[in-house]
Design a protein around this motif. Structure first.
Motif, PDB file in Angstrom:
ATOM      1  N   TYR A  43       0.827  -1.392  -0.056  1.00 22.01           N
ATOM      2  CA  TYR A  43      -0.142  -0.072   0.143  1.00 22.01           C
ATOM      3  C   TYR A  43       0.664   1.171   0.071  1.00 22.01           C
ATOM      4  CZ  TYR A  43      -3.580  -3.548   0.871  1.00 22.01           C
ATOM      5  OH  TYR A  43      -4.316  -4.441   0.748  1.00 22.01           O
ATOM      6  N   ALA A  44       2.186   1.240   0.263  1.00 19.14           N
ATOM      7  CA  ALA A  44       2.977   2.131   0.174  1.00 19.14           C
ATOM      8  C   ALA A  44       3.783   2.366  -1.304  1.00 19.14           C
ATOM      9  CB  ALA A  44       4.482   2.321   1.161  1.00 19.14           C
ATOM     10  N   VAL A  45       3.835   1.100  -2.108  1.00 18.91           N
ATOM     11  CA  VAL A  45       4.459   1.189  -3.310  1.00 18.91           C
ATOM     12  C   VAL A  45       3.346   1.507  -4.315  1.00 18.91           C
ATOM     13  CG1 VAL A  45       5.410  -0.483  -4.948  1.00 18.91           C
ATOM     14  CG2 VAL A  45       6.190  -0.514  -2.559  1.00 18.91           C
ATOM     15  N   ASP A  46       2.194   1.014  -4.182  1.00 15.11           N
ATOM     16  CA  ASP A  46       1.037   1.104  -5.393  1.00 15.11           C
ATOM     17  C   ASP A  46       1.022   2.846  -5.727  1.00 15.11           C
ATOM     18  OD1 ASP A  46      -0.590  -0.037  -7.318  1.00 15.11           O
ATOM     19  OD2 ASP A  46      -2.173   0.734  -5.900  1.00 15.11           O
ATOM     20  N   PRO A  47       0.550   3.341  -4.726  1.00 18.07           N
ATOM     21  CA  PRO A  47       0.526   4.874  -5.097  1.00 18.07           C
ATOM     22  C   PRO A  47       1.725   5.637  -5.756  1.00 18.07           C
ATOM     23  CG  PRO A  47       0.092   4.352  -2.725  1.00 18.07           C
ATOM     24  CD  PRO A  47       0.466   3.329  -3.173  1.00 18.07           C
ATOM     25  N   LEU A  48       2.869   5.133  -5.380  1.00 23.36           N
ATOM     26  CA  LEU A  48       4.104   5.589  -6.183  1.00 23.36           C
ATOM     27  C   LEU A  48       4.130   5.071  -7.490  1.00 23.36           C
ATOM     28  CD1 LEU A  48       6.750   5.054  -3.287  1.00 23.36           C
ATOM     29  CD2 LEU A  48       5.626   7.176  -4.125  1.00 23.36           C
ATOM     30  N   VAL A  70      -4.024  -2.385  -6.840  1.00 23.43           N
ATOM     31  CA  VAL A  70      -4.310  -3.227  -5.580  1.00 23.43           C
ATOM     32  C   VAL A  70      -6.123  -3.233  -5.697  1.00 23.43           C
ATOM     33  CG1 VAL A  70      -4.316  -3.879  -3.436  1.00 23.43           C
ATOM     34  CG2 VAL A  70      -2.498  -2.585  -4.211  1.00 23.43           C
ATOM     35  N   THR A  71      -6.453  -4.613  -5.755  1.00 26.33           N
ATOM     36  CA  THR A  71      -7.840  -4.945  -5.663  1.00 26.33           C
ATOM     37  C   THR A  71      -8.203  -5.917  -4.579  1.00 26.33           C
ATOM     38  OG1 THR A  71      -7.753  -6.796  -7.084  1.00 26.33           O
ATOM     39  CG2 THR A  71      -8.063  -4.750  -8.361  1.00 26.33           C
ATOM     40  N   TRP A  72      -9.347  -5.502  -4.080  1.00 23.82           N
ATOM     41  CA  TRP A  72     -10.110  -6.075  -2.697  1.00 23.82           C
ATOM     42  C   TRP A  72     -11.324  -6.773  -3.610  1.00 23.82           C
ATOM     43  CZ3 TRP A  72      -9.775  -1.835   1.264  1.00 23.82           C
ATOM     44  CH2 TRP A  72      -8.674  -1.562   1.782  1.00 23.82           C
ATOM     45  N   PHE A  73     -11.340  -7.752  -3.732  1.00 25.50           N
ATOM     46  CA  PHE A  73     -12.410  -8.678  -4.114  1.00 25.50           C
ATOM     47  C   PHE A  73     -13.085  -7.897  -5.488  1.00 25.50           C
ATOM     48  CE2 PHE A  73     -12.631  -9.090   0.331  1.00 25.50           C
ATOM     49  CZ  PHE A  73     -12.260 -10.421   0.630  1.00 25.50           C
ATOM     50  N   PRO A  79      -5.584   5.137  -4.918  1.00 27.33           N
ATOM     51  CA  PRO A  79      -4.332   5.523  -4.027  1.00 27.33           C
ATOM     52  C   PRO A  79      -4.389   6.423  -2.901  1.00 27.33           C
ATOM     53  CG  PRO A  79      -4.310   5.926  -6.268  1.00 27.33           C
ATOM     54  CD  PRO A  79      -5.931   5.669  -6.178  1.00 27.33           C
ATOM     55  N   ALA A  80      -5.557   7.140  -2.515  1.00 23.69           N
ATOM     56  CA  ALA A  80      -5.715   7.992  -1.272  1.00 23.69           C
ATOM     57  C   ALA A  80      -6.050   6.978  -0.266  1.00 23.69           C
ATOM     58  CB  ALA A  80      -7.052   8.965  -1.579  1.00 23.69           C
ATOM     59  N   ILE A  85      -4.222   4.120   4.639  1.00 19.57           N
ATOM     60  CA  ILE A  85      -3.815   2.865   5.217  1.00 19.57           C
ATOM     61  C   ILE A  85      -2.545   2.889   6.031  1.00 19.57           C
ATOM     62  CG2 ILE A  85      -3.317   0.573   4.777  1.00 19.57           C
ATOM     63  CD1 ILE A  85      -5.748   0.335   2.858  1.00 19.57           C
ATOM     64  N   VAL A  86      -1.451   3.180   4.962  1.00 21.53           N
ATOM     65  CA  VAL A  86       0.040   3.437   5.608  1.00 21.53           C
ATOM     66  C   VAL A  86       0.051   4.259   6.604  1.00 21.53           C
ATOM     67  CG1 VAL A  86       2.306   4.155   4.784  1.00 21.53           C
ATOM     68  CG2 VAL A  86       0.712   2.610   3.164  1.00 21.53           C
ATOM     69  N   LEU A  87      -0.437   5.571   6.541  1.00 24.16           N
ATOM     70  CA  LEU A  87      -0.577   6.686   7.463  1.00 24.16           C
ATOM     71  C   LEU A  87      -1.193   6.063   8.690  1.00 24.16           C
ATOM     72  CD1 LEU A  87      -1.255   9.781   5.782  1.00 24.16           C
ATOM     73  CD2 LEU A  87       1.000   9.078   6.617  1.00 24.16           C
ATOM     74  N   ALA A  88      -2.178   5.276   8.560  1.00 23.96           N
ATOM     75  CA  ALA A  88      -2.809   4.766  10.031  1.00 23.96           C
ATOM     76  C   ALA A  88      -2.005   3.872  10.559  1.00 23.96           C
ATOM     77  CB  ALA A  88      -4.236   4.220   9.647  1.00 23.96           C
ATOM     78  N   LEU A  89      -1.308   2.862   9.808  1.00 22.73           N
ATOM     79  CA  LEU A  89      -0.516   1.877  10.319  1.00 22.73           C
ATOM     80  C   LEU A  89       0.695   2.399  10.853  1.00 22.73           C
ATOM     81  CD1 LEU A  89      -0.153  -1.369  10.513  1.00 22.73           C
ATOM     82  CD2 LEU A  89       1.068  -1.353   8.410  1.00 22.73           C
TER      83      LEU A  89
END
Length: 105
Positions: A43-48, A70-73, A79-80, A85-89
């Protein structure tokens, strides 16, 4: 102290390989796709990737091949949301680290 770097390499190398930083995530087996979706580094690489591929002139098929996202189901994760997700983690792990260092033994 010397063993810390070995342990970090054992944790970081699989995360790096499963993040899509070195190769695209399209065409992976389903079990490996699950591992990439639970990998926080993905989730950090995909926005880049989105930023880089926004500046590349190529056919839509080529862009989709190398930047599938990245897909979920079947739902494309924006990207936002990935940045959130990266910031929250990061905030959760920073809070856990602060609690660990506050505690005196």
């Amino acid at each position: 102290m010397q063993s810390f770097f070995g342990i970090m390499q054992m944790a970081m190398m699989p995360m790096l390989f499963l993040s899509g930083a070195l190769f695209p995530l399209s065409g992976l087996p389903s079990w490996l796709g699950v591992l990439t979706r639970i990998n926080p580094l993905t989730y950090a690489v995909d926005p880049l990737r989105h930023v880089v591929f926004a500046h590349i002139t190529a056919s839509p098929a080529l862009l989709h091949r190398f930047n599938p996202g990245v897909t979920w189901f079947g739902w494309q994760v924006p990207p936002a949301l990935e940045v959130l997700i990266v910031l929250a983690l990061g905030a959760v792990l920073l809070g856990a680290a602060v609690l660990q260092f506050k505690r005196t033994d």
